[in-house]
Write an enzyme that holds these catalytic residues in place. Structure first.
Site, short mmCIF file in Angstrom:
data_model
loop_
_atom_site.label_atom_id
_atom_site.label_comp_id
_atom_site.label_asym_id
_atom_site.label_seq_id
_atom_site.Cartn_x
_atom_site.Cartn_y
_atom_site.Cartn_z
N TYR A 157 0.82 -1.22 0.00
CA TYR A 157 0.00 0.00 0.00
C TYR A 157 0.86 1.28 0.00
CZ TYR A 157 0.03 -0.48 5.21
OH TYR A 157 0.38 -0.60 6.53
N PRO A 200 0.61 -10.03 2.80
CA PRO A 200 0.37 -10.57 4.15
C PRO A 200 1.28 -11.74 4.54
CG PRO A 200 -1.39 -11.22 2.64
CD PRO A 200 -0.49 -10.30 1.87
#
Ligand code: HXC
Ligand code: NAP
Length: 293
Positions: A157, A200
């Site tokens: 991000y 993740p």
């Protein structure tokens, strides 16, 4: 047979390297530090909690047979960063690599944050990475060291931004800009600067703050990943070892995403068509072709 969770290098590829890993006592920092140590590097692990670091360093030394120096350093304070550099030089005589891995983060609607809360994340992630980069970079340039490597751990991000982690996204984007800027400016001094953008990878530090309570079960994060799994710590350590080693000598200013395709899954305009069952495609094709006439 899958090999992603196995050590990639089989011999002492980082022998005689001295590498400092901020936030090296837990999570991904620990996974990288341990693998660097297995590969023969002398490793400095640093963070705010020296008691934790001492235990981790001693366990790591037993496991890898290497030398690991625990150093207390809050990356927000330039004086502490400078002291960490001096401790490293006093103990090992030199330093070859810096991994800016320390981070702070939590989820929150941005309007709920105090100015101090926002600053806290910016200070750890952006100012902390800047402090370490500046102190180590100045040292390498002043001593005319032949080569050195900086590796910044960002997130995907950093490119896209993300709601509910705005201070972190803002800070990581800054770290990415610093990576690309210094890759050009400091290449003449033999300093390579690269970044890894992990998707993740379950760690206690991140998961307790980003998926607290039953959010972990509510949002099965592996479902967001085209490869349908989360990352394994060893595969991130493999990538980091490559980027710290001389095998990546021509890689400079790069950010390598390691996320199973997760961020692109959210970006591609028609990626939602993944939900269409195979059997429907014959009918859809007929419908589309009929428009050609
Ligand atoms: C709103 C919060 C808050 C919360 C803290 N604050 N937690 N505000 N929601 N959940 C506010 C406090 O009230 C205070 O503001 C300010 O933030 C500083 O808080 P402290 O607790 O005093 O700070 P400190 O002790 O320095 O701890 C820093 C921390 C903490 C970031 C808040 O969580 C921490 O130590 N984190 C380190 C590890 C970590 O975060 N790991 C995750 C990395 S994961 P006021 O105004 O009250 O003084 C990651 C990317 C993952 O980076 C991407 C996954 C895909
Ligand atoms: P973690 O275990 O919480 O790691 C954060 C580390 O930073 C801890 O060791 C912490 O140690 C240290 N730290 C925090 N504040 C510090 C400060 N002010 N000064 C020095 N050290 C400080 O979380 P993680 O998941 O391994 O994250 C590691 C890195 O990967 C971070 O850069 C994170 O943004 C990035 N990342 C993780 C994921 C993921 O899925 N796990 C995904 C994308 C990116 P102390 O508390 O002892 O100080």
């Amino acid at each position: 047979m899958s090999k992603f969770n196995e050590p990639m290098f089989k011999s002492q590829e980082l022998k005689d390297y001295v590498i400092v890993v901020t936030g090296g006592g837990s999570g991904l920092g620990l996974a990288m530090s341990k693998y660097f140590s297995q590969l023969g590097a002398k490793v400095v692990i640093s963070s705010r909690n020296i008691d934790k670091l001492k235990i981790v360093a001693s366990e790591m030394e037993t496991e890898t047979g290497g030398t690991v120096l625990p150093v207390k350093c809050d990356v927000r304070n330039y004086d502490e960063v400078e002291a960490m550099l001096q401790d490293t030089l006093k103990t090992f005589g030199k330093v070859d690599g810096l991994v800016n891995n320390a981070a702070g983060n939590f989820i929150s609607p941005t309007e709920r944050l105090s100015a101090h809360a926002f600053d806290t994340i910016i200070d750890i992630v952006l100012k902390g990475s800047k402090n370490c980069t500046l102190a180590f970079g100045k040292h390498w340039i002043q001593t005319k060291q032949e080569k050195a490597t900086i590796l910044n751990i960002v997130t995907t991000y950093a490119f896209t931004g993300s709601a509910y982690v705005v201070p972190s996204a803002t800070a990581k984007a800054g770290v990415l800009a610093m990576t690309r800027s210094l890759a050009v400016e400091w290449a003449k001094y033999g300093i390579r600067t690269n970044a890894i953008a992990p998707g993740p990878f379950p760690t206690k530090g991140a998961w307790d703050r980003l998926l607290p309570g039953d959010l972990k079960d509510k949002f099965d994060i592996s479902k967001k990943v085209p490869l349908k799994r989360v990352g394994d710590h060893q595969e991130l350590a493999n990538l980091a070892a490559y980027l710290m080693s001389d095998y990546s000598a021509y890689v400079n200013g790069e950010v390598i995403t390691i996320d199973g395709g997760e961020w692109l899954q959210g970006a591609g305009e028609f990626n939602m068509l993944e939900a269409i069952p195979k059997e429907l495609w014959d009918m859809l094709e007929t419908m589309i072709r009929s428009k050609n006439k």
